[in-house]
Design an enzyme around this catalytic site. Structure first.
Site, PDB file in Angstrom:
ATOM      1  N   GLY A 292       0.797  -1.215   0.000  1.00  0.00           N
ATOM      2  CA  GLY A 292       0.000   0.000   0.000  1.00  0.00           C
ATOM      3  C   GLY A 292       0.829   1.263   0.000  1.00  0.00           C
ATOM      4  O   GLY A 292       1.993   1.283  -0.406  1.00  0.00           O
TER       5      GLY A 292
ATOM      6  N   CYS B 202      11.401   0.560   3.965  1.00  0.00           N
ATOM      7  CA  CYS B 202      10.511   0.622   2.810  1.00  0.00           C
ATOM      8  C   CYS B 202       9.286   1.490   3.108  1.00  0.00           C
ATOM      9  O   CYS B 202       9.387   2.708   3.106  1.00  0.00           O
ATOM     10  CB  CYS B 202      10.115  -0.788   2.362  1.00  0.00           C
ATOM     11  SG  CYS B 202       9.461  -0.867   0.671  1.00  0.00           S
ATOM     12  N   LEU B 203       8.130   0.890   3.398  1.00  0.00           N
ATOM     13  CA  LEU B 203       6.964   1.689   3.767  1.00  0.00           C
ATOM     14  C   LEU B 203       7.272   2.546   4.980  1.00  0.00           C
ATOM     15  O   LEU B 203       6.764   3.666   5.104  1.00  0.00           O
ATOM     16  CB  LEU B 203       5.779   0.761   4.052  1.00  0.00           C
ATOM     17  CG  LEU B 203       4.430   1.419   4.333  1.00  0.00           C
ATOM     18  CD1 LEU B 203       3.879   2.084   3.080  1.00  0.00           C
ATOM     19  CD2 LEU B 203       3.427   0.397   4.867  1.00  0.00           C
TER      20      LEU B 203
ATOM     21  N   HIS C 159      15.429  -3.338   1.040  1.00  0.00           N
ATOM     22  CA  HIS C 159      15.111  -4.351   2.054  1.00  0.00           C
ATOM     23  C   HIS C 159      16.395  -4.964   2.606  1.00  0.00           C
ATOM     24  O   HIS C 159      16.991  -5.848   1.991  1.00  0.00           O
ATOM     25  CB  HIS C 159      14.212  -5.437   1.456  1.00  0.00           C
ATOM     26  CG  HIS C 159      12.780  -5.012   1.361  1.00  0.00           C
ATOM     27  ND1 HIS C 159      11.768  -5.607   2.071  1.00  0.00           N
ATOM     28  CD2 HIS C 159      12.185  -4.004   0.656  1.00  0.00           C
ATOM     29  CE1 HIS C 159      10.617  -5.010   1.802  1.00  0.00           C
ATOM     30  NE2 HIS C 159      10.846  -4.035   0.941  1.00  0.00           N
TER      31      HIS C 159
ATOM     32  N   GLU D 177      16.738  -7.028   4.896  1.00  0.00           N
ATOM     33  CA  GLU D 177      16.530  -8.413   5.355  1.00  0.00           C
ATOM     34  C   GLU D 177      16.497  -9.425   4.228  1.00  0.00           C
ATOM     35  O   GLU D 177      16.450 -10.640   4.471  1.00  0.00           O
ATOM     36  CB  GLU D 177      15.219  -8.494   6.153  1.00  0.00           C
ATOM     37  CG  GLU D 177      13.945  -8.566   5.321  1.00  0.00           C
ATOM     38  CD  GLU D 177      13.531  -7.247   4.667  1.00  0.00           C
ATOM     39  OE1 GLU D 177      12.565  -7.246   3.892  1.00  0.00           O
ATOM     40  OE2 GLU D 177      14.188  -6.220   4.937  1.00  0.00           O
TER      41      GLU D 177
END
Length: 798
Positions: free
Chosen positions: A60, A89-90, A181, A183
């Site tokens: 989203g 990220c978000l 990311h 991870e």
């Protein structure tokens, strides 16, 4: 010891990030909550008990409240509650826009792709060096209106997107974030070291500002939940019974024929249940045949029911779930049926065999009411408890005859005698050829195939790509069902035996696969030729869980050598990105249950199968030693619950992708893209993804046809014969160009639905990414359908 709060925005990489935190911040406790689990008013006082907050990624947009939840409020916490925060990220996008930045779409989205990250070598990037990082995003931030946000890192996308912010911090507050990311399994140089730098900066800030973490107490855990990893209390069975002994006799069986042994055991009697899991091609080794009794317990369950149905012969008992869910109920059922003493190298000693539907997994992720007018007749859980079995070791050419029933020596001896006198054919993967299908007036009818509507399927792919561009998903596996109305085999009808078994033998011959199977648990019959293992787990105390996702397939053909296949698969940005997304998703699913010990044993390796080259990764996990012995003993069902539906059949993030696919596809998948396999009484299990397979529903399989019903063929059209609705005789007329249809022949007969026909369903689809071409995806879906449809053509031309 440090205590970290990780806020999860319903992502499919969250537990990977938790594992990264545990590595980078030694001896830390990580507590995970959803971004809508607590209001800001309830959460903020609890922040005093934590040393730092991690804001995870998610689907989203950061400017949509339902997507971001309480995260928006974290950036505006009062000074006396201020706490160091690291966003991913978000999380980065939310930090930026809450301080004046704007969020925009990338011109070219970056999902599952590795990029070099340039940074200023200070703050969280101090002494980090070269960073090659995985990006999963279609949105980015423009910092022009955010004077308090300081950029720390960038990626240069050239003409596609220009320079994209990859790292930043708040000028005054202890907030840092990265867009990539850290991870991901393919991020190198910007993971552990960046988190360690964050922790160093966080502790320095807390010391400088006199921030002291309040002691932990049980009331805080009651609100937040236990630290990770932990097993749901209801998933731990509390009833133990004495373990039953497994009695085994081994028979040398040169060139064993799985089909002919099944026929010896009565598979052709269509009125009975029968289960067989079949290693019909390399690298499979063991085939498992359940030798059912009239009272073998049958377990069925449908999503939304409050009880499980258990049938023994004609006796059906409804078992209320009570406070349990279906997974905890199955755990408890198997807990009372443990066995020991079988041969350790034999993977199955007895246990539950059957299938679990796609919906049983999707409901765990996103509980939804049944669709209005839903006509899914198949149970979502359809399993039988096997107490007698034959396990064929096709490499060693031996049969292991096993029972967990008491005083079962007579059956053992009789079965061993039958196998010893059994005359094997020259090859181990054949049986007698199937008989011809039903004929009326000399005309052998062709199967009638109802394909998905081409334009509608392409429209769904276009719609799926829009969801990818909006940031709601990185990959969506869009699927559609194909229906086949096929004639039953004439001699099978006359003898009252199984026409579906004849079809399975053809499918096994035409499309041999390591996870084939014939599962007839009325009212459902499943014929599997699946190439993809989903999840296997070994018996305790080792308890190794392994998943082998396949993303990327090339059919063997002249000139398609290993080198060519590797270039087409491992050398393709699109194929590797698809595989990487599923690998990261699976790592998350495994981490969620077993803890930190999850490793990618193989990444994007091209493997050779009987008819195809495939791009396969291997992920393994071992249960955390902090988990109790009882928790580890029951781990198989919990890992299965956490991992379904298969990520390779949904996309990532999984929850949002499942919701989007439900909307796009417009119908339940049912058995297709669920799993078929077994749970062993010794604690192991093995499940395959239900693809390259077909299934049918028999309301009353033993009812004989009446004289009026027997004429299942007529000259003319039926509800299954309108080409304008995407329905065709399997003969080449009016079909899309393909080898399958071009090689089929018309015999002039059209089928109607009758007791002399079977209506089969098979599903197919493909992973849609931002790089997907809608027409090419349609053609790939049809190619997958044809791998099963060829069996129906052979049935019609026998």
């Amino acid at each position: 010891m440090p205590r970290i709060l990780l806020i999860d925005s319903y992502d499919s990489f969250t537990y990977n990030l938790a594992s990264l935190c545990k590595r980078a911040i030694p001896s830390s406790f990580v507590h995970i909550i959803k971004n809508d689990a607590l209001s800001a008013k309830s959460l903020f006082p609890l922040l005093r008990h934590f040393d730092a907050v991690i804001i995870g990624p998610g689907p989203g947009s950061p400017d949509i409240q339902d997507d971001i939840g309480v995260v928006r409020d974290i950036w505006h916490v009062a000074d006396d509650l201020l706490i160091p925060v690291f966003g991913v990220c978000l999380g980065l996008q939310s930090l930026a826009i809450e301080h004046g930045a704007e969020v925009r779409r990338l011109n070219v989205v970056k999902h599952g792709q590795v990029y070099r990250i340039d940074h200023i070598d200070t703050d969280i990037f101090q002494d980090v060096g070269t960073v090659q990082a995985v990006r999963y995003h279609s949105l980015h931030v423009d910092l022009a209106g955010a004077p308090d946000i300081v950029p720390l890192a960038w990626s240069d996308d050239g003409e596609e997107n220009g320079q994209v912010v990859m790292g930043l911090k708040h000028r005054k507050k202890p907030f840092w974030a990265v867009q990539y990311h850290p991870e991901s399994v393919c991020t190198h140089g910007g993971g552990d070291d960046v988190l360690r730098n964050f922790w160093r900066l966080a502790t320095e800030w807390s010391s400088a500002h006199g921030r002291a973490t309040l002691p932990w107490n049980p009331s805080i855990e009651a609100a937040i939940g236990p630290d990770w990893p932990s097993i749901r209390p209801e998933a731990i069975a509390h009833v133990d019974e004495p373990w039953k002994p497994v009695v085994t006799q081994t028979v040398q069986l040169p060139n064993p024929s799985v089909p002919r042994i099944c026929e010896m055991l009565g598979v052709e009697d269509d009125s009975t249940d029968f289960v067989m899991l079949d290693s019909a091609a390399a690298p499979g080794r063991f085939s498992i045949i359940g030798c059912l009794t009239p009272t073998s317990p049958r377990i069925t369950y449908a999503v939304g029911d409050q009880a499980v149905q258990v049938r023994r012969g004609s006796d059906v008992t409804s078992k209320p779930l009570g406070a349990l869910d279906i997974w905890a109920w199955l755990t408890a059922f198997m807990r009372t049926r443990k066995a020991h003493g079988g041969l350790p190298d034999v993977p199955f000693w007895g246990g539950l065999v059957g299938y679990l539907s796609y919906e049983i997994g999707s409901q765990t992720l996103s509980p939804l009411p049944p669709r209005p007018g839903s006509q899914n007749q198949h149970p979502d859980v359809n399993l039988v408890f096997v107490e007698r079995s034959i396990v064929l070791d096709l490499q060693a050419s031996v049969a292991h005859v096993q029972t967990i029933l008491p005083d079962d020596d007579d059956w053992l001896e009789e079965t061993v005698r039958k196998l010893q006198t059994f005359s094997s054919p020259a090859t181990d993967r054949s049986a007698r050829p199937p008989s011809k299908p039903s004929e009326v007036n000399g005309a052998a009818p062709a199967p009638v195939v109802t394909l998905p509507a081409r334009d509608s399927y392409i429209d769904k792919i276009i719609a799926a790509k829009e969801w990818l561009f909006s940031g709601d998903s990185y990959e969506l596996c869009v699927t559609a069902p194909t229906r086949v109305l096929a004639p039953k085999v004439a001699t099978a009808v006359s003898r009252g035996t199984s026409s579906s078994w004849e079809l399975y033998k053809i499918l096994r011959s035409r499309n041999p696969a390591p996870h084939s199977g014939y599962v007839r648990l009325h009212p459902s019959t499943l014929l599997s030729s699946s190439p993809e293992r989903f999840l296997s787990y070994s018996r305790p105390p080792d308890g190794v869980c392994q998943l082998r996702p396949i993303k990327g397939t090339v059919r063997k053909a002249p000139g398609i050598t290993r080198a060519v296949a590797e270039e087409m698969l491992a050398g393709s940005t699109k194929e590797v990105a698809e595989n990487l997304m599923i690998v990261d998703l699976i790592r998350h699913d495994l981490h969620s249950v077993v803890g930190e010990d999850v490793h990618v044993k193989q990444f994007c390796k091209v493997e050779e199968y009987e008819t195809v080259w495939q791009l396969v990764s291997v992920i393994e996990g071992r249960p955390d030693k902090s988990l109790s012995e009882k928790s580890r003993a029951d781990l198989g069902w919990e890992v299965l619950r956490a991992s379904l539906p298969p990520g390779s059949m949904t996309g990532a993030p999984k929850k949002r992708s499942v919701e989007i696919l439900r909307q796009l596809e417009g119908a339940d998948r049912g058995i297709y893209s669920g799993v078929v396999g077994y749970a062993d009484v010794g604690g192991g299990g093995d499940w395959a993804v239900i693809i390259r397979s077909c299934f049918k529903y028999d309301e009353n399989p033993t009812a004989p046809p009446s004289a009026e019903q027997s004429n299942g063929v007529k000259n003319g059209h039926s509800r299954h014969s309108s080409a304008t609705n995407g329905t065709y005789p399997a003969n080449g007329g009016g079909m899309p160009p393909s080898t399958f249809y071009e090689n089929s022949t018309l015999n002039g007969a059209v089928l109607t639905n009758s007791p002399l026909t079977d209506e089969w369903t098979l599903g197919a689809g493909g992973a849609i990414t931002a790089l997907s071409d809608p027409v090419a995806e349609w053609e790939e879906m049809i190619t997958k359908v044809e791998s099963v449809l060829r069996a129906f053509v052979d049935l019609g031309s026998s």
